[in-house]
Design an enzyme around this catalytic site. Structure first.
Site, mmCIF file in Angstrom:
data_model
loop_
_atom_site.group_PDB
_atom_site.id
_atom_site.type_symbol
_atom_site.label_atom_id
_atom_site.label_comp_id
_atom_site.label_asym_id
_atom_site.label_seq_id
_atom_site.Cartn_x
_atom_site.Cartn_y
_atom_site.Cartn_z
ATOM 1 N N PHE A 141 0.859 -1.190 0.000
ATOM 2 C CA PHE A 141 0.000 0.000 0.000
ATOM 3 C C PHE A 141 0.887 1.230 0.000
ATOM 4 C CE2 PHE A 141 -2.349 3.552 1.632
ATOM 5 C CZ PHE A 141 -3.500 3.493 0.880
ATOM 6 N N ASP B 44 9.211 2.829 2.064
ATOM 7 C CA ASP B 44 8.041 3.633 2.401
ATOM 8 C C ASP B 44 7.768 3.424 3.889
ATOM 9 O OD1 ASP B 44 5.548 4.662 2.915
ATOM 10 O OD2 ASP B 44 4.589 3.843 1.120
ATOM 11 N N LYS C 282 2.301 10.862 7.389
ATOM 12 C CA LYS C 282 1.467 10.596 8.560
ATOM 13 C C LYS C 282 1.934 11.286 9.841
ATOM 14 C CE LYS C 282 -1.208 6.876 6.746
ATOM 15 N NZ LYS C 282 -0.857 5.783 5.865
HETATM 16 C C1 LIG Z 1 -0.995 5.904 4.390
HETATM 17 C C2 LIG Z 1 0.104 5.384 3.549
HETATM 18 C C3 LIG Z 1 0.412 5.951 2.310
HETATM 19 C C4 LIG Z 1 -0.420 7.049 1.680
HETATM 20 O O1 LIG Z 1 -0.470 8.194 2.444
HETATM 21 P P1 LIG Z 1 -1.603 9.302 2.140
HETATM 22 O O2 LIG Z 1 -1.256 10.430 3.060
HETATM 23 O O3 LIG Z 1 -2.922 8.667 2.465
HETATM 24 O O4 LIG Z 1 -1.502 9.649 0.707
HETATM 25 C C5 LIG Z 1 1.484 5.451 1.612
HETATM 26 N N1 LIG Z 1 2.239 4.455 2.107
HETATM 27 C C6 LIG Z 1 1.980 3.873 3.294
HETATM 28 C C7 LIG Z 1 2.860 2.786 3.800
HETATM 29 C C8 LIG Z 1 0.887 4.305 4.050
HETATM 30 O O5 LIG Z 1 0.608 3.710 5.212
#
Ligand SMILES: *Cc1c(COP(=O)(O)O)cnc(C)c1O
Length: 409
Positions: free
Chosen positions: A137, A222, A251
């Site tokens: 994700f 990520d 985040k």
């Molecule tokens: C939440 C998340 C995203 C996307 O972040 P947004 O602020 O919703 O665009 C990307 N990678 C990971 C691992 C995430 O948990």
């Protein structure tokens, strides 16, 4: 009309929220429009690691908002440099590119990797490939959902961007086998959050580091959800003593106040961006910079990383002690724990709904997993409240289903 009815009528149904209307938050607590209090065991997917309305973050936000909030990067502001100086010091990278949402920072990482592939590695123009993991994700843009392995995220949104190659998560040999002379990067989450807090085999990141070095490929992590203390280290990659070539944060970087994200790398990679090659109207704005700087300071000053390690271990122990026949696994790192339910017994959403009735808020992921990712400011007494509530719910559901407690093998 109730606000739920109005929202249902007026807002796109791209989420399926629990039927609760929140009006206030403070630390680990949330209140609804009936004045009921809830323990937040999800912290907005880690965006509220500092707890709700942390006084120092409210002060940073209001102070900066009253001076200067948005200027665009057509000009310098006095707030951006101190933030990026701190971010680079904390992460050990030379440079950062500030954005807003996580998906934008992932897109930034993809652009950086491709440019590096063409300009440094010498990949023929238009041929660069990036290896990603199944179950990934990384956000919701059309490019990013194009390399998702989740049909729900992709359905009806093609055609998709080429140049991505999906291999099994946690399988280093599969990554090595997928590398071609045109591979510029491996882009993965060190632990997959949205996939259900999937923890890879020990040594996977170390193996990826070695493989990427051997084949002249960038390793980009990520850590939008896993970073900034969530797993009991400031960054998840520290558990394996490696360093990636690129790091994506978001985040919690926004301190529970606003979207702040960044892509981090050393000069060799980041230097490939020149004026006009990338941008964002809001990226790096003074308001975001002031809040994110304070967010990093609070993590340090309040020892939130150590807290995540200690209380995470405590919570995992307590959850493992529940020994329900409906629970097939408890896994995670730090204050980031997934409890996997046997879907033949009970859907994870039903557990979340019952937790809500008992004043505990969390959200299922992938139908079978109840996730616990509380604000890192949580105390052990709060953990006890959540686990005791889950114990009571398990007792109720087991009784309803006529299940008896089986001794673990
Ligand atoms: C939440 C998340 C995203 C996307 O972040 P947004 O602020 O919703 O665009 C990307 N990678 C990971 C691992 C995430 O948990």
């Amino acid at each position: 009309m109730s606000v739920i009815q109005t929202e249902t009528a007026r807002c796109a149904h791209n989420y399926h929220p629990l039927p609760i209307v929140l009006t206030r938050g403070e630390g680990v607590w949330l209140w609804d429009d009936q004045g009921r209090r809830y323990l937040d065991m999800m912290s907005a997917y880690s965006a509220v690691s500092h707890g709700h309305s942390h006084p120092r973050l409210v002060a940073a936000l209001c102070g900066q908002a009253s001076r200067l909030a948005i200027v665009s990067r057509a000009f310098h502001s006095d707030a951006l440099a101190p933030f990026l100086e701190k971010l680079c010091t904390v992460s050990g990278f030379d440079m950062a590119l500030p954005m807003n949402t996580g998906a934008e920072a992932v897109e930034t990482a993809i652009k950086a990797a491709r440019r590096w592939g063409y300009r440094v590695k010498g990949i023929p123009d238009g041929a660069a490939e990036i290896i990603v993991a199944d179950g990934n994700f990384h956000g919701r843009t059309t490019t990013i959902v194009g390399f998702s392995s989740d049909a729900e995220y992709r359905d009806g949104f093609g055609p998709f961007t080429p140049g991505f190659n999906i291999v099994p998560f946690g399988d280093a040999a599969a990554v090595e086998a997928a590398i071609t002379p045109d591979t510029c990067a491996v882009l993965v989450e060190p632990i997959q959050g949205e996939a259900g807090i999937r923890v890879p085999p020990a040594g996977w990141l170390k193996d990826l580091r070695r493989i990427c070095d051997r084949h002249d490929v960038l390793l980009i992590l990520d850590e939008i959800q896993s970073g900034l203390g969530r797993t009991g280290k400031i960054f998840c990659f520290e558990h394996e003593g490696i360093r990636p070539d690129g790091l994506v944060l978001g985040k919690a970087l926004g301190g529970g106040m606003m979207p702040v994200s960044a892509f981090l790398a050393d000069r060799e990679v980041m230097g490939l961006f020149d004026p006009g090659s990338h941008g964002s109207t809001f990226g790096g704005n003074p308001l975001a910079a002031a809040v994110a700087l304070e967010a990093l300071n609070v993590i340090e000053d309040e020892g939130l990383v150590a807290k995540s390690a200690e209380l995470g271990a405590y919570m995992a122990d307590r959850l493992r002690g529940l020994r329900s026949p409906m629970i097939t696994e408890v896994r995670g790192r730090g204050l980031w724990i997934g409890v996997e339910f046997d879907p033949r017994c009970v859907p994870a959403r039903a557990i979340c709904e019952r937790l809500m009735e008992r004043g505990i808020l969390t959200k299922e992921t992938h139908r079978t997993v109840v996730r616990f990712a509380p604000p890192l400011v949580i105390e052990s007494g709060h953990v006890d409240i959540a686990v005791d509530a889950l114990r009571d719910i398990l007792d109720d559901v087991e009784a309803e289903l006529g299940l008896s407690l089986v001794e673990p093998a």
